[in-house]
Write a protein that holds these residues in place. Structure first.
Motif, PDB file in Angstrom:
ATOM      1  N   GLU A 163     -49.790  43.536 -15.257  1.00  0.00           N
ATOM      2  CA  GLU A 163     -48.679  43.589 -16.211  1.00  0.00           C
ATOM      3  C   GLU A 163     -47.832  42.323 -16.125  1.00  0.00           C
ATOM      4  OE1 GLU A 163     -44.982  46.531 -17.470  1.00  0.00           O
ATOM      5  OE2 GLU A 163     -46.041  46.842 -15.576  1.00  0.00           O
ATOM      6  N   VAL A 164     -47.531  41.888 -14.895  1.00  0.00           N
ATOM      7  CA  VAL A 164     -46.692  40.704 -14.714  1.00  0.00           C
ATOM      8  C   VAL A 164     -47.382  39.459 -15.261  1.00  0.00           C
ATOM      9  CG1 VAL A 164     -45.642  39.192 -12.980  1.00  0.00           C
ATOM     10  CG2 VAL A 164     -45.528  41.682 -12.704  1.00  0.00           C
ATOM     11  N   ARG A 230     -57.748  34.664 -20.607  1.00  0.00           N
ATOM     12  CA  ARG A 230     -57.092  35.215 -19.418  1.00  0.00           C
ATOM     13  C   ARG A 230     -56.239  36.413 -19.787  1.00  0.00           C
ATOM     14  NH1 ARG A 230     -55.930  33.139 -14.433  1.00  0.00           N
ATOM     15  NH2 ARG A 230     -54.088  33.950 -13.365  1.00  0.00           N
ATOM     16  N   ARG A 231     -55.476  36.274 -20.883  1.00  0.00           N
ATOM     17  CA  ARG A 231     -54.629  37.393 -21.301  1.00  0.00           C
ATOM     18  C   ARG A 231     -55.465  38.611 -21.664  1.00  0.00           C
ATOM     19  NH1 ARG A 231     -51.831  37.213 -27.008  1.00  0.00           N
ATOM     20  NH2 ARG A 231     -54.015  37.666 -27.481  1.00  0.00           N
ATOM     21  N   ARG A 238     -55.455  46.000 -17.202  1.00  0.00           N
ATOM     22  CA  ARG A 238     -54.244  46.819 -17.286  1.00  0.00           C
ATOM     23  C   ARG A 238     -54.544  48.133 -18.018  1.00  0.00           C
ATOM     24  NH1 ARG A 238     -49.359  48.695 -15.785  1.00  0.00           N
ATOM     25  NH2 ARG A 238     -48.050  49.226 -17.552  1.00  0.00           N
ATOM     26  N   GLU A 239     -55.298  48.056 -19.093  1.00  0.00           N
ATOM     27  CA  GLU A 239     -55.655  49.260 -19.849  1.00  0.00           C
ATOM     28  C   GLU A 239     -56.496  50.209 -18.993  1.00  0.00           C
ATOM     29  OE1 GLU A 239     -58.078  50.451 -23.960  1.00  0.00           O
ATOM     30  OE2 GLU A 239     -57.510  48.370 -23.554  1.00  0.00           O
ATOM     31  N   THR A 240     -57.422  49.646 -18.214  1.00  0.00           N
ATOM     32  CA  THR A 240     -58.252  50.478 -17.340  1.00  0.00           C
ATOM     33  C   THR A 240     -57.418  51.144 -16.251  1.00  0.00           C
ATOM     34  OG1 THR A 240     -60.225  49.104 -17.702  1.00  0.00           O
ATOM     35  CG2 THR A 240     -60.188  50.460 -15.713  1.00  0.00           C
ATOM     36  N   LEU A 241     -56.525  50.377 -15.626  1.00  0.00           N
ATOM     37  CA  LEU A 241     -55.722  50.903 -14.529  1.00  0.00           C
ATOM     38  C   LEU A 241     -54.792  52.023 -14.979  1.00  0.00           C
ATOM     39  CD1 LEU A 241     -54.677  47.674 -12.575  1.00  0.00           C
ATOM     40  CD2 LEU A 241     -56.529  49.260 -12.060  1.00  0.00           C
ATOM     41  N   THR A 273     -45.709  51.580 -12.261  1.00  0.00           N
ATOM     42  CA  THR A 273     -46.678  50.662 -12.857  1.00  0.00           C
ATOM     43  C   THR A 273     -47.532  51.351 -13.918  1.00  0.00           C
ATOM     44  OG1 THR A 273     -46.774  49.485 -10.743  1.00  0.00           O
ATOM     45  CG2 THR A 273     -48.529  49.020 -12.290  1.00  0.00           C
ATOM     46  N   GLY A 274     -47.540  52.678 -13.918  1.00  0.00           N
ATOM     47  CA  GLY A 274     -48.336  53.416 -14.891  1.00  0.00           C
ATOM     48  C   GLY A 274     -49.673  53.876 -14.376  1.00  0.00           C
TER      49      GLY A 274
END
Length: 375
Positions: A163-164, A230-231, A238-241, A273-274
């Motif tokens: 996320e960061v 990279r993004r 992030r979507e997987t986590l 963090t979700g």
């Protein structure tokens, strides 16, 4: 309960304070899944490299076969080497920078990379890149990826990094777009001032210019493409986590004061963090019927676990009893995996409840124990 959590996910993280048995549990869960017919990859991000010691073979930073399973199931393992990963990450960055910079600045690139090696965040960024690669590969080639993570503090920062770094990359892209617009406006003004626009401008605007492209423009476009890739990779991780249907996190702890407090903090950080926390696993639980010393020890553990129950009453919890021997090798791991299956630990005194709740129309225990077994 831990095994059923793994059966319903594609990615499972195991984390917690150092020395509580994360590697043993991760390997046992992965082996059980392989023996049920799934293709499994167990990944260790812990620099201690205990995975190879546990399986009694050299694993290292490459996908290594560990065991065969039923119906095409298999288990492979890999140990991420943080130092080697950081070195490779910096070499890749240096190669890209040298391709984008004049040869006269290549020496400065090398100096910058040497400084970056000791800079805060470099190690975490490198491990994150490697973890992203393995999660992507794991979801393509395997049915389940089990990640045995480093101790809690490192893991919490690592889970927050996607996320960061996505936000940081978006900021760079926004500044890059603003710079590109200003650069285009400046070049337009320079062409207009030099009188280079003429009768052929209409054809140029329709068919495109045949003049050589500005090397700076090409460089800027490549930088933009690198940042976008990279993004997108970080956004994908992030979507997987944060997808609770695909990914979950099990926190492993001992029934002691510091591990309990650290577990509560880690749960708070992961939730912020979700990341879905699907289980607490209390490992190495002292027996109550093996003498006065262990009975007193268990009573002390009960006090600490009461703190855990109060702080995290809704998180399913499973207890794993303290065993008499170490768990080393595939045979011992298979026995340990059977211990994690409540159906295999039936009989008088095999389970002990913390609380009972209702889920999907049936009563479900939120903490389970079992008989003593090899640890």
């Amino acid at each position: 309960m831990l095994l059923s959590l793994a059966r319903s996910r594609r990615v499972l993280f195991l984390g917690g304070k150092g020395g509580v048995g994360k590697t043993t549990l991760a390997s046992a869960v992965a082996l059980d899944a392989a023996r049920s017919g799934r293709r499994v990859l167990v990944v260790s991000t812990d620099p201690a490299h205990n995975l190879g010691h546990l399986w009694e073979r050299r694993i290292g930073d490459r996908v290594t076969p560990l065991a065969d399973g039923a119906d095409g199931g298999s288990l492979h393992g890999i140990e991420i080497d943080p130092d080697a990963t950081t070195d490779q990450h910096l070499r890749d960055v240096a190669t890209t920078l040298k391709r984008l910079m004049p040869r006269t600045l290549h020496g400065e690139v090398d100096k910058h990379m040497d400084l970056s090696r000791r800079s805060p965040g470099t190690h975490e960024a490198a491990v994150l890149e490697r973890m992203t690669e393995l999660v992507e590969r794991g979801r393509e080639e395997f049915d389940l990826v089990v990640l045995d993570t480093a101790p809690s503090g490192h893991t919490a920062r690592l889970m927050a990094l996607p996320e960061v770094m996505t936000a940081w990359t978006d900021g760079l892209l926004a500044r890059r777009e603003k710079s590109a617009r200003l650069g285009a406006a400046r070049r337009g003004l320079e062409r207009r001032g030099s009188g280079r626009r003429g009768e052929g401008d209409l054809g140029t605007s329709v068919l495109g210019s045949t003049a050589p492209r500005d090397p700076l423009e090409e460089r800027d476009e490549e930088i933009r493409a690198i940042l976008l890739r990279r993004r997108d990779r970080l956004a994908g991780l992030r979507e997987t986590l944060t997808d609770p249907s695909a990914t979950s996190f099990a926190i492993v702890l001992a029934a002691e004061r510091l591990p309990v407090l650290e577990t509560i903090e880690l749960h708070e950080e992961l939730t912020r963090t979700g990341v879905h926390v699907g289980a607490l696993v209390v490992n190495k639980r002292s027996p109550a019927d093996r003498g006065d010393f262990l009975a007193r020890r268990r009573a002390v553990e009960e006090e600490h676990l009461a703190t855990l129950r109060t702080a995290l009453p809704e998180v399913p919890c499973q207890e794993v009893p303290l065993g008499e021997e170490d768990v080393v090798g595939p045979a011992a791991l298979a026995r340990f995996a059977e211990l994690l299956d409540p159906a295999a630990t039936g009989g008088p005194g095999a389970r002990r409840d913390w609380t009972r709740g209702t889920r999907a129309g049936r009563r479900e225990e939120t903490c389970r124990g079992g008989p003593p077994h090899d640890q």
